[in-house]
Scaffold this motif. Structure first.
Motif, mmCIF file in Angstrom:
data_model
loop_
_atom_site.group_PDB
_atom_site.id
_atom_site.type_symbol
_atom_site.label_atom_id
_atom_site.label_comp_id
_atom_site.label_asym_id
_atom_site.label_seq_id
_atom_site.Cartn_x
_atom_site.Cartn_y
_atom_site.Cartn_z
ATOM 1 N N ASP A 76 0.812 -1.215 0.000
ATOM 2 C CA ASP A 76 0.000 0.000 0.000
ATOM 3 C C ASP A 76 0.845 1.265 0.000
ATOM 4 O O ASP A 76 0.342 2.345 -0.302
ATOM 5 N N ALA A 77 2.127 1.142 0.329
ATOM 6 C CA ALA A 77 3.036 2.287 0.233
ATOM 7 C C ALA A 77 3.522 2.486 -1.193
ATOM 8 O O ALA A 77 4.001 3.566 -1.544
ATOM 9 N N LEU A 78 3.387 1.445 -2.021
ATOM 10 C CA LEU A 78 3.902 1.493 -3.388
ATOM 11 C C LEU A 78 2.815 1.570 -4.440
ATOM 12 O O LEU A 78 3.063 2.022 -5.558
ATOM 13 N N ALA A 79 1.611 1.097 -4.109
ATOM 14 C CA ALA A 79 0.553 0.960 -5.113
ATOM 15 C C ALA A 79 -0.755 1.553 -4.621
ATOM 16 O O ALA A 79 -1.004 1.661 -3.409
ATOM 17 N N ILE A 80 -1.598 1.932 -5.565
ATOM 18 C CA ILE A 80 -2.925 2.471 -5.261
ATOM 19 C C ILE A 80 -3.978 1.710 -6.071
ATOM 20 O O ILE A 80 -3.645 0.971 -6.993
ATOM 21 N N ARG A 81 -5.220 1.905 -5.670
ATOM 22 C CA ARG A 81 -6.376 1.315 -6.362
ATOM 23 C C ARG A 81 -6.199 -0.203 -6.539
ATOM 24 O O ARG A 81 -6.410 -0.749 -7.619
ATOM 25 N N ILE A 82 -5.821 -0.856 -5.459
ATOM 26 C CA ILE A 82 -5.646 -2.309 -5.500
ATOM 27 C C ILE A 82 -7.013 -2.965 -5.351
ATOM 28 O O ILE A 82 -7.668 -2.800 -4.316
ATOM 29 N N PRO A 83 -7.475 -3.698 -6.354
ATOM 30 C CA PRO A 83 -8.826 -4.264 -6.298
ATOM 31 C C PRO A 83 -8.935 -5.412 -5.297
ATOM 32 O O PRO A 83 -7.935 -6.002 -4.875
ATOM 33 N N VAL A 186 -3.047 -6.509 -12.344
ATOM 34 C CA VAL A 186 -4.257 -6.261 -11.560
ATOM 35 C C VAL A 186 -4.685 -4.801 -11.647
ATOM 36 O O VAL A 186 -5.336 -4.270 -10.752
ATOM 37 N N THR A 187 -4.327 -4.144 -12.745
ATOM 38 C CA THR A 187 -4.689 -2.733 -12.904
ATOM 39 C C THR A 187 -6.100 -2.551 -13.455
ATOM 40 O O THR A 187 -6.604 -1.432 -13.488
ATOM 41 N N GLY A 188 -6.739 -3.633 -13.879
ATOM 42 C CA GLY A 188 -8.086 -3.537 -14.427
ATOM 43 C C GLY A 188 -9.128 -4.170 -13.521
ATOM 44 O O GLY A 188 -8.820 -4.700 -12.454
ATOM 45 N N SER A 189 -10.376 -4.118 -13.958
ATOM 46 C CA SER A 189 -11.460 -4.699 -13.156
ATOM 47 C C SER A 189 -11.338 -6.208 -13.064
ATOM 48 O O SER A 189 -11.837 -6.830 -12.120
ATOM 49 N N LYS A 190 -10.679 -6.813 -14.047
ATOM 50 C CA LYS A 190 -10.361 -8.236 -14.001
ATOM 51 C C LYS A 190 -8.875 -8.416 -14.287
ATOM 52 O O LYS A 190 -8.301 -7.705 -15.111
ATOM 53 N N GLY A 191 -8.266 -9.371 -13.613
ATOM 54 C CA GLY A 191 -6.842 -9.575 -13.755
ATOM 55 C C GLY A 191 -6.470 -10.339 -15.010
ATOM 56 O O GLY A 191 -7.270 -11.109 -15.555
ATOM 57 N N ARG A 192 -5.225 -10.153 -15.444
ATOM 58 C CA ARG A 192 -4.721 -10.840 -16.636
ATOM 59 C C ARG A 192 -3.361 -11.451 -16.321
ATOM 60 O O ARG A 192 -2.488 -10.770 -15.773
ATOM 61 N N ILE A 193 -3.161 -12.694 -16.672
ATOM 62 C CA ILE A 193 -1.841 -13.299 -16.545
ATOM 63 C C ILE A 193 -0.955 -12.799 -17.683
ATOM 64 O O ILE A 193 -1.296 -12.945 -18.850
ATOM 65 N N LEU A 194 0.164 -12.196 -17.311
ATOM 66 C CA LEU A 194 1.110 -11.679 -18.304
ATOM 67 C C LEU A 194 2.251 -12.653 -18.557
ATOM 68 O O LEU A 194 2.830 -12.650 -19.642
ATOM 69 N N ARG A 195 2.575 -13.460 -17.531
ATOM 70 C CA ARG A 195 3.632 -14.458 -17.693
ATOM 71 C C ARG A 195 3.301 -15.680 -16.849
ATOM 72 O O ARG A 195 3.006 -15.568 -15.674
ATOM 73 N N HIS A 196 3.350 -16.840 -17.476
ATOM 74 C CA HIS A 196 3.151 -18.072 -16.729
ATOM 75 C C HIS A 196 4.391 -18.373 -15.906
ATOM 76 O O HIS A 196 5.519 -18.094 -16.319
ATOM 77 N N GLY A 197 4.185 -18.940 -14.734
ATOM 78 C CA GLY A 197 5.301 -19.253 -13.851
ATOM 79 C C GLY A 197 4.931 -20.332 -12.868
ATOM 80 O O GLY A 197 4.186 -21.276 -13.194
ATOM 81 N N ALA A 198 5.424 -20.170 -11.647
ATOM 82 C CA ALA A 198 5.299 -21.224 -10.641
ATOM 83 C C ALA A 198 3.854 -21.479 -10.216
ATOM 84 O O ALA A 198 3.524 -22.580 -9.771
ATOM 85 N N LEU A 199 2.996 -20.478 -10.315
ATOM 86 C CA LEU A 199 1.584 -20.654 -9.969
ATOM 87 C C LEU A 199 0.763 -20.749 -11.248
ATOM 88 O O LEU A 199 0.908 -19.931 -12.160
ATOM 89 N N SER A 200 -0.109 -21.739 -11.315
ATOM 90 C CA SER A 200 -0.912 -21.962 -12.521
ATOM 91 C C SER A 200 -2.174 -21.105 -12.510
ATOM 92 O O SER A 200 -2.613 -20.605 -11.459
ATOM 93 N N LEU A 201 -2.759 -20.944 -13.680
ATOM 94 C CA LEU A 201 -4.030 -20.227 -13.802
ATOM 95 C C LEU A 201 -5.084 -20.889 -12.932
ATOM 96 O O LEU A 201 -5.893 -20.206 -12.287
ATOM 97 N N GLU A 202 -5.067 -22.219 -12.875
ATOM 98 C CA GLU A 202 -6.063 -22.946 -12.087
ATOM 99 C C GLU A 202 -5.903 -22.652 -10.601
ATOM 100 O O GLU A 202 -6.902 -22.465 -9.881
ATOM 101 N N GLN A 203 -4.669 -22.600 -10.126
ATOM 102 C CA GLN A 203 -4.434 -22.295 -8.714
ATOM 103 C C GLN A 203 -4.922 -20.892 -8.360
ATOM 104 O O GLN A 203 -5.531 -20.675 -7.308
ATOM 105 N N LEU A 204 -4.646 -19.949 -9.228
ATOM 106 C CA LEU A 204 -5.055 -18.568 -8.972
ATOM 107 C C LEU A 204 -6.569 -18.425 -9.023
ATOM 108 O O LEU A 204 -7.184 -17.796 -8.150
ATOM 109 N N ASN A 205 -7.182 -19.012 -10.035
ATOM 110 C CA ASN A 205 -8.627 -18.870 -10.184
ATOM 111 C C ASN A 205 -9.404 -19.613 -9.107
ATOM 112 O O ASN A 205 -10.541 -19.242 -8.794
ATOM 113 N N ALA A 206 -8.805 -20.632 -8.516
ATOM 114 C CA ALA A 206 -9.481 -21.329 -7.420
ATOM 115 C C ALA A 206 -9.731 -20.381 -6.249
ATOM 116 O O ALA A 206 -10.749 -20.486 -5.549
ATOM 117 N N VAL A 207 -8.816 -19.427 -6.056
ATOM 118 C CA VAL A 207 -8.992 -18.427 -5.004
ATOM 119 C C VAL A 207 -10.031 -17.380 -5.399
ATOM 120 O O VAL A 207 -10.773 -16.859 -4.557
#
Length: 219
Positions: A76-83, A186-207
């Motif tokens: 919160d010291a570095l970023a604003i409008r965190i959805p 996460v700058t938009g109303s819905k998030g977008r994966i820009l680079r695949h890595g250690a966490l999968s889309l399925e893991q993120l979307n489960a949350v």
């Protein structure tokens, strides 16, 4: 001359963390372990040091480095409008291999490159990295490699590529992760994966499913 510090004992670890922290405070570059790959770091608020980091990697301003922090609250010291959906990802996956691209605080006096008003933030899940960050504050950290080469998974690989560019190498052995972090915009109303890595889309979307905020995949 570059100094390499082992971390096998408590005394060695303290010496390594102290040396790396002091080097950062002096505007110098360091190589440090993270939970994914080894990184090359600089004081995020020192434009000369950040420019040196980019030059060491052979990168231009169009590829600004992410910023590592030691606590989720620091975002919160570095970023604003965190959805709300980004907050849910932070709660679930920090510390860990998730980088979030956020709207940056407009009052920040720094120059990470051509960020277009954003900042990529991550909290690594690595005790030594976190101890360094607690002493230095936010660090601009990119993978410890020459651009176009594989990321360094151990201090030997990092030293071979960047050893002559840094003041301190913190040697914590081979990386336990080996896969880069997943990057989510996460700058938009819905998030977008820009680079695949250690966490999968399925893991993120489960949350995010309970929030009806599934990510789109552009990685």
């Amino acid at each position: 001359m570059t100094q390499r510090y082992p971390t096998g004992t408590d005394d060695e670890r303290e010496a390594a963390i102290g040396a790396a922290s002091l080097a950062v405070q002096r505007g110098q570059l360091v190589i440090l372990p993270t939970d994914t790959v080894y990184g090359i770091g600089a004081d995020a608020f020192d434009p000369v040091a950040v420019r040196g980091l980019l030059e060491a990697k052979g990168r231009g301003r169009e590829m600004p480095p992410p910023v590592l922090i030691s606590s989720p609250s620091t975002v919160d010291a570095l970023a604003i409008r965190i959805p709300a959906y980004a907050r849910a990802l932070i709660e679930a996956f920090w510390p860990g291999p998730l980088t979030l691209v956020c709207h940056q605080q407009t009052s920040l006096q720094w120059d990470l490159g051509d960020t277009r008003g954003t900042v990529a933030v991550r909290m690594p899940d690595h005790e030594i990295a976190l101890e360094i960050l607690e002493r230095t504050g936010p660090l601009a950290v990119s993978s410890a490699n020459i651009t176009g080469m594989p990321a360094a998974l151990d201090p030997d690989q990092a030293a071979e590529m960047l050893g002559d560019k840094v003041e301190v190498i913190v040697d914590a052995g081979e990386s336990s992760g080996g896969q880069a972090s997943t990057i989510v915009d996460v700058t938009g109303s819905k998030g977008r994966i820009l680079r695949h890595g250690a966490l999968s889309l399925e893991q993120l979307n489960a949350v995010l499913e309970p929030l009806d905020a599934a990510l789109t995949d552009e990685g």
